[in-house]
Design a protein around this motif. Structure first.
Motif, PDB file in Angstrom:
ATOM      1  N   UNK A 168       0.831  -1.212   0.000  1.00 15.33           N
ATOM      2  CA  UNK A 168       0.000   0.000   0.000  1.00 15.33           C
ATOM      3  C   UNK A 168       0.864   1.261   0.000  1.00 15.33           C
ATOM      4  N   UNK A 169       1.902   1.275   0.826  1.00 11.38           N
ATOM      5  CA  UNK A 169       2.774   2.445   0.910  1.00 11.38           C
ATOM      6  C   UNK A 169       3.503   2.717  -0.409  1.00 11.38           C
ATOM      7  N   UNK A 170       3.946   1.627  -1.064  1.00  9.20           N
ATOM      8  CA  UNK A 170       4.694   1.779  -2.319  1.00  9.20           C
ATOM      9  C   UNK A 170       3.784   1.813  -3.545  1.00  9.20           C
ATOM     10  N   UNK A 171       2.501   1.543  -3.325  1.00 10.34           N
ATOM     11  CA  UNK A 171       1.512   1.502  -4.414  1.00 10.34           C
ATOM     12  C   UNK A 171       1.893   0.464  -5.474  1.00 10.34           C
ATOM     13  N   UNK A 172       2.248  -0.731  -4.978  1.00  9.20           N
ATOM     14  CA  UNK A 172       2.572  -1.861  -5.834  1.00  9.20           C
ATOM     15  C   UNK A 172       1.832  -3.084  -5.302  1.00  9.20           C
ATOM     16  N   UNK A 173       1.911  -4.185  -6.010  1.00  8.05           N
ATOM     17  CA  UNK A 173       1.205  -5.394  -5.575  1.00  8.05           C
ATOM     18  C   UNK A 173       1.983  -6.114  -4.462  1.00  8.05           C
ATOM     19  N   UNK A 174       1.256  -6.913  -3.699  1.00  7.07           N
ATOM     20  CA  UNK A 174       1.896  -7.735  -2.671  1.00  7.07           C
ATOM     21  C   UNK A 174       2.864  -8.720  -3.313  1.00  7.07           C
ATOM     22  N   UNK A 175       2.525  -9.222  -4.479  1.00  5.65           N
ATOM     23  CA  UNK A 175       3.386 -10.151  -5.197  1.00  5.65           C
ATOM     24  C   UNK A 175       4.737  -9.498  -5.479  1.00  5.65           C
ATOM     25  N   UNK A 176       4.729  -8.231  -5.886  1.00  6.74           N
ATOM     26  CA  UNK A 176       5.966  -7.512  -6.178  1.00  6.74           C
ATOM     27  C   UNK A 176       6.779  -7.309  -4.903  1.00  6.74           C
ATOM     28  N   UNK A 177       6.120  -7.003  -3.783  1.00  6.78           N
ATOM     29  CA  UNK A 177       6.826  -6.861  -2.509  1.00  6.78           C
ATOM     30  C   UNK A 177       7.528  -8.177  -2.166  1.00  6.78           C
ATOM     31  N   UNK A 178       6.841  -9.291  -2.334  1.00 12.22           N
ATOM     32  CA  UNK A 178       7.451 -10.602  -2.052  1.00 12.22           C
ATOM     33  C   UNK A 178       8.652 -10.861  -2.955  1.00 12.22           C
ATOM     34  N   UNK A 179       8.568 -10.446  -4.213  1.00  9.36           N
ATOM     35  CA  UNK A 179       9.713 -10.582  -5.135  1.00  9.36           C
ATOM     36  C   UNK A 179      10.898  -9.764  -4.637  1.00  9.36           C
ATOM     37  N   UNK A 180      10.644  -8.540  -4.175  1.00 12.86           N
ATOM     38  CA  UNK A 180      11.714  -7.698  -3.631  1.00 12.86           C
ATOM     39  C   UNK A 180      12.353  -8.359  -2.414  1.00 12.86           C
ATOM     40  N   UNK A 198      15.401   4.849   0.783  1.00 16.13           N
ATOM     41  CA  UNK A 198      16.626   5.630   0.598  1.00 16.13           C
ATOM     42  C   UNK A 198      17.428   5.151  -0.609  1.00 16.13           C
ATOM     43  N   UNK A 199      17.497   3.840  -0.793  1.00 13.62           N
ATOM     44  CA  UNK A 199      18.278   3.274  -1.904  1.00 13.62           C
ATOM     45  C   UNK A 199      17.613   3.478  -3.255  1.00 13.62           C
ATOM     46  N   UNK A 200      16.307   3.712  -3.275  1.00 13.71           N
ATOM     47  CA  UNK A 200      15.578   3.803  -4.535  1.00 13.71           C
ATOM     48  C   UNK A 200      14.936   5.169  -4.788  1.00 13.71           C
ATOM     49  N   UNK A 201      15.402   6.172  -4.053  1.00 12.02           N
ATOM     50  CA  UNK A 201      14.878   7.518  -4.251  1.00 12.02           C
ATOM     51  C   UNK A 201      15.770   8.256  -5.248  1.00 12.02           C
ATOM     52  N   UNK A 202      15.153   8.841  -6.227  1.00  6.11           N
ATOM     53  CA  UNK A 202      15.886   9.585  -7.249  1.00  6.11           C
ATOM     54  C   UNK A 202      15.601  11.067  -7.037  1.00  6.11           C
ATOM     55  N   UNK A 203      16.653  11.855  -7.062  1.00  2.55           N
ATOM     56  CA  UNK A 203      16.478  13.296  -6.920  1.00  2.55           C
ATOM     57  C   UNK A 203      16.798  13.965  -8.239  1.00  2.55           C
TER      58      UNK A 203
END
Length: 65
Positions: free
Chosen positions: A13-25, A55-60
């Motif tokens: 929910x926080x990342x606005x992605x699927x649970x399946x994708x979170x499990x892959x990460x 922090x590792x995946x934030x692009x400025x």
């Protein structure tokens, strides 16, 4: 004081992605998590692990001239 943990659903929910994708990460090691005990153990993501991922995946934006 014990660290707060997030469920896979909460992270999704926080990342606005699927649970399946979170499990892959988690399985790839990109997102730190622990597995709960039991036959159907589920993952819990420590809040510090979530912050590390952000922090590792934030692009400025870079300045352009």
């Amino acid at each position: 004081m014990e660290e707060q943990h997030l469920t896979v659903g909460e992270v999704a929910d926080l990342l606005r992605i699927s649970e399946w994708t979170v499990r892959r990460y988690i399985q790839s090691g990109a997102l730190r998590a622990t597995k709960t005990d039991g036959p159907n153990g589920s993952y819990r993501v420590p809040l510090s692990g979530y912050r590390e991922y952000i922090d590792a995946h934030t692009v400025t934006a870079r300045e352009t001239r």
